[in-house]
Design a protein around this motif. Structure first.
Motif, PDB file in Angstrom:
ATOM      1  N   VAL A 146     -23.832 -48.100 -54.072  1.00  0.00           N
ATOM      2  CA  VAL A 146     -24.113 -49.046 -52.995  1.00  0.00           C
ATOM      3  C   VAL A 146     -25.623 -49.254 -52.900  1.00  0.00           C
ATOM      4  O   VAL A 146     -26.102 -50.383 -52.747  1.00  0.00           O
ATOM      5  CB  VAL A 146     -23.553 -48.513 -51.660  1.00  0.00           C
ATOM      6  N   GLU A 147     -26.346 -48.153 -53.031  1.00  0.00           N
ATOM      7  CA  GLU A 147     -27.799 -48.236 -52.916  1.00  0.00           C
ATOM      8  C   GLU A 147     -28.405 -48.971 -54.105  1.00  0.00           C
ATOM      9  O   GLU A 147     -29.331 -49.770 -53.943  1.00  0.00           O
ATOM     10  CB  GLU A 147     -28.390 -46.827 -52.793  1.00  0.00           C
ATOM     11  N   ILE A 148     -27.871 -48.711 -55.298  1.00  0.00           N
ATOM     12  CA  ILE A 148     -28.382 -49.429 -56.477  1.00  0.00           C
ATOM     13  C   ILE A 148     -28.087 -50.917 -56.345  1.00  0.00           C
ATOM     14  O   ILE A 148     -28.950 -51.763 -56.599  1.00  0.00           O
ATOM     15  CB  ILE A 148     -27.766 -48.859 -57.775  1.00  0.00           C
ATOM     16  N   ALA A 149     -26.855 -51.247 -55.912  1.00  0.00           N
ATOM     17  CA  ALA A 149     -26.480 -52.661 -55.776  1.00  0.00           C
ATOM     18  C   ALA A 149     -27.395 -53.355 -54.778  1.00  0.00           C
ATOM     19  O   ALA A 149     -27.866 -54.476 -55.018  1.00  0.00           O
ATOM     20  CB  ALA A 149     -25.022 -52.780 -55.339  1.00  0.00           C
ATOM     21  N   ASN A 150     -27.663 -52.701 -53.659  1.00  0.00           N
ATOM     22  CA  ASN A 150     -28.556 -53.296 -52.661  1.00  0.00           C
ATOM     23  C   ASN A 150     -29.960 -53.461 -53.218  1.00  0.00           C
ATOM     24  O   ASN A 150     -30.630 -54.470 -52.939  1.00  0.00           O
ATOM     25  CB  ASN A 150     -28.592 -52.427 -51.399  1.00  0.00           C
ATOM     26  N   ALA A 151     -30.410 -52.480 -54.014  1.00  0.00           N
ATOM     27  CA  ALA A 151     -31.752 -52.560 -54.585  1.00  0.00           C
ATOM     28  C   ALA A 151     -31.847 -53.723 -55.570  1.00  0.00           C
ATOM     29  O   ALA A 151     -32.825 -54.479 -55.558  1.00  0.00           O
ATOM     30  CB  ALA A 151     -32.104 -51.243 -55.276  1.00  0.00           C
ATOM     31  N   ILE A 152     -30.813 -53.884 -56.414  1.00  0.00           N
ATOM     32  CA  ILE A 152     -30.822 -55.005 -57.371  1.00  0.00           C
ATOM     33  C   ILE A 152     -30.804 -56.326 -56.609  1.00  0.00           C
ATOM     34  O   ILE A 152     -31.547 -57.257 -56.924  1.00  0.00           O
ATOM     35  CB  ILE A 152     -29.610 -54.915 -58.321  1.00  0.00           C
ATOM     36  N   ALA A 153     -29.949 -56.400 -55.587  1.00  0.00           N
ATOM     37  CA  ALA A 153     -29.843 -57.635 -54.809  1.00  0.00           C
ATOM     38  C   ALA A 153     -31.181 -57.969 -54.156  1.00  0.00           C
ATOM     39  O   ALA A 153     -31.604 -59.128 -54.151  1.00  0.00           O
ATOM     40  CB  ALA A 153     -28.736 -57.505 -53.762  1.00  0.00           C
ATOM     41  N   ASN A 154     -31.843 -56.956 -53.611  1.00  0.00           N
ATOM     42  CA  ASN A 154     -33.164 -57.166 -53.011  1.00  0.00           C
ATOM     43  C   ASN A 154     -34.129 -57.778 -54.007  1.00  0.00           C
ATOM     44  O   ASN A 154     -34.845 -58.727 -53.703  1.00  0.00           O
ATOM     45  CB  ASN A 154     -33.740 -55.821 -52.538  1.00  0.00           C
ATOM     46  N   GLU A 155     -34.099 -57.199 -55.218  1.00  0.00           N
ATOM     47  CA  GLU A 155     -34.986 -57.655 -56.276  1.00  0.00           C
ATOM     48  C   GLU A 155     -34.726 -59.116 -56.605  1.00  0.00           C
ATOM     49  O   GLU A 155     -35.643 -59.875 -56.903  1.00  0.00           O
ATOM     50  CB  GLU A 155     -34.760 -56.802 -57.524  1.00  0.00           C
ATOM     51  N   LEU A 156     -33.457 -59.525 -56.545  1.00  0.00           N
ATOM     52  CA  LEU A 156     -33.086 -60.896 -56.877  1.00  0.00           C
ATOM     53  C   LEU A 156     -33.218 -61.814 -55.667  1.00  0.00           C
ATOM     54  O   LEU A 156     -33.005 -63.018 -55.775  1.00  0.00           O
ATOM     55  CB  LEU A 156     -31.641 -60.938 -57.382  1.00  0.00           C
ATOM     56  N   GLY A 157     -33.505 -61.252 -54.534  1.00  0.00           N
ATOM     57  CA  GLY A 157     -33.615 -62.066 -53.322  1.00  0.00           C
ATOM     58  C   GLY A 157     -32.274 -62.535 -52.803  1.00  0.00           C
ATOM     59  O   GLY A 157     -32.173 -63.611 -52.216  1.00  0.00           O
ATOM     60  N   VAL A 158     -31.223 -61.771 -53.067  1.00  0.00           N
ATOM     61  CA  VAL A 158     -29.896 -62.132 -52.564  1.00  0.00           C
ATOM     62  C   VAL A 158     -29.321 -60.932 -51.811  1.00  0.00           C
ATOM     63  O   VAL A 158     -29.950 -59.893 -51.683  1.00  0.00           O
ATOM     64  CB  VAL A 158     -28.943 -62.557 -53.700  1.00  0.00           C
TER      65      VAL A 158
END
Lengths: 247, 227
Positions: free
Chosen positions: A41-53
């Motif tokens: 969950v934390e990795i997914a949120n981190a990737i999403a943050n990076e992509l601005g989504v």
């Protein structure tokens, strides 16, 4: 349209996984069921943050994650999905974010099970459907396939199977059967090493099949750009931002 | 690296809320699937009686194929198999998959209902100058559907439980929620009983309605015979 453009246009990164027996990857927060926690969950949120989504979890039976990824139910799979030869031909993996070992467990009282996969010939060994452990068992043991990760250990303790081969992290979470309980105790017999990584569908061109260490194919470069290694190192094991959950 | 996992927590009110949400999905999927199965089934049964040889045969083939193959297989084919040409969302696929399957059973229920209406009634209606269509609508179908009601209710109860199959195409309904929670809390009895209780709470009222309708129907039939 590239996967990245699609995700950014939608403003949502949909990621697939199975919360049934999902500890410690992704699972219901015991303190607040319905809220998801876990290091993925934390990795997914981190990737999403990076992509601005924003990251959105989509529940999917584990055994069918790749077919669902291919039909476009979600943008990416991240659920302890092992990097295997057959899979690299169908989907592209990023760099591994997690190294695990397959662990063979048997009843503590059963000394006939040794730390050797080839010595399992004719033995009933429980495992998860479509997992790497299942592939490892084919040709030696008689695999007994389950849809969940807790049921194999229950059947082992109850004597329906002779052993269970699954990831060590799963064995640690679900494989413990205390000697005091009604079912018999289980114990580890051996481990091997392997990796898992997020996967994205291979769109347009099937570029050179990504090896375990090489960067992923063009369609998934977005996900490698968010540097799984860096993000996963930063992702703390504290709970993180509550994700949304599609039901 | 793995560390000692925390001991599993028992079920909480938060789980009960998730179960209620799952029951809501079960009810939603079942109701929408039945809403599709009833008109489609009626259409199929009418096609078999009055559709002419070709259409009747096609309708018959539909019924036999859908009754003769597992609904689980049908769901897989609809969701994964047809994905390259028809990308249905999970919920629509669940409703359409179950609805098309149950339509085959409903078609048989209506067929029995239509056959239960004495042929003489249709002949009498035609003799009075009604067209085939009008006679069907005013004389045959109202009675046929009345005969069918108890069986349709029974099918709806069966559908409520079969809807648990749609978890294979990513819909988290009541049974899937139960398995998720059971593994989380390392107990199957508690979550299982709660799940069973919720299914029962949904299906029992339907069973009562079915029995009442049957009784009412029986009374009407006797009254008709006495008249």
């Amino acid at each position: 349209v590239s996967g990245l453009a699609r995700v950014q246009a939608a403003g949502v990164l949909k990621w697939g996984g199975d919360i049934q027996g999902g500890e410690p990857y992704v699972y219901d927060d015991p303190a607040k069921p319905g809220r998801l926690v876990g290091f993925e969950v934390e990795i997914a949120n981190a990737i999403a943050n990076e992509l601005g989504v924003r990251a959105e979890f989509v529940q999917n039976d584990w055994a069918n994650l790749i077919p669902s990824l291919e039909r476009g139910t979600f943008d990416v799979v991240m659920n302890g999905l092992e990097v295997t030869e057959p899979r690299t031909g169908r989907v592209s993996f990023t760099r591994p974010y997690y190294v695990f070992a397959a662990r063979l467990m048997a009843r503590a009282s059963d000394m006939s099970i040794k730390s050797d996969l080839f010595a399992l010939h004719g033995k009933k060994v429980g495992t998860l459907a479509n997992s790497l452990a299942f592939e490892m068992l084919r040709g030696s043991a008689e695999p007994v396939v389950y849809e969940g990760v807790e049921e194999p250990y229950a059947d082992l303790a109850n004597g329906r199977t002779d052993a269970v081969l699954l990831d060590d992290v799963i064995a640690a979470r679900y494989g413990r059967r205390s000697p005091g309980s009604a079912s018999s105790a289980t114990s580890a017999r051996g481990t091997t090493r392997s990796r898992s990584a997020p996967a994205t569908p291979i769109s347009r061109r099937r570029s050179t099949a990504p090896s375990r260490r090489s960067p992923p194919a063009a369609s998934s470069s977005a996900f490698s750009k968010s540097t799984i290694s860096g993000t996963s190192a930063r992702a703390s094991w504290s709970g993180g931002r509550p994700p949304t959950r599609r039901r | 690296m793995i560390g000692t996992p925390p001991p599993p927590r028992p079920m909480s009110s938060g789980h009960v809320r998730l179960f209620l949400e799952g029951a809501g999905i079960t009810l939603l999927v079942s109701t929408l699937a039945m809403a599709l199965a009833i008109p489609l089934g009626l259409l199929l049964s009418l096609a078999r009686f009055y559709g002419g040889p070709l259409i009747a045969r096609l309708a018959g083939a539909y019924v036999e194929i859908y009754r003769g193959t597992p609904v689980l297989l049908q769901l897989y084919l609809l969701y994964y198999g047809l994905a390259p040409v028809l990308k249905l969302g999970a919920l629509p696929a669940a409703v359409i998959g179950l609805g098309m399957n149950y339509a085959a059973y409903e078609a048989e229920v209506y067929r029995a209902g239509i056959q239960a209406v004495p042929k003489a009634q249709l002949e009498a209606a035609l003799a009075l100058g009604m067209t085939n269509r009008l006679a069907l609508r005013r004389v045959v179908l109202p009675q046929a559907l009345r005969h069918a009601i108890p069986n349709v209710t029974n099918d709806f109860i069966a559908l409520l439980k079969d809807s648990s199959l749609v978890s294979v195409i990513t819909v988290v309904e009541l049974t899937k929620q139960m398995t998720i929670t059971a593994v989380d809390v390392r107990r199957w009895i508690g979550p299982g009983l709660l799940c069973a209780g919720l299914y029962f709470a949904m299906s029992y009222p339907l069973g009562v309605i079915a029995r009442r309708l049957e009784k009412k129907l029986e009374g009407e039939r006797r009254a008709e015979e006495a008249a």
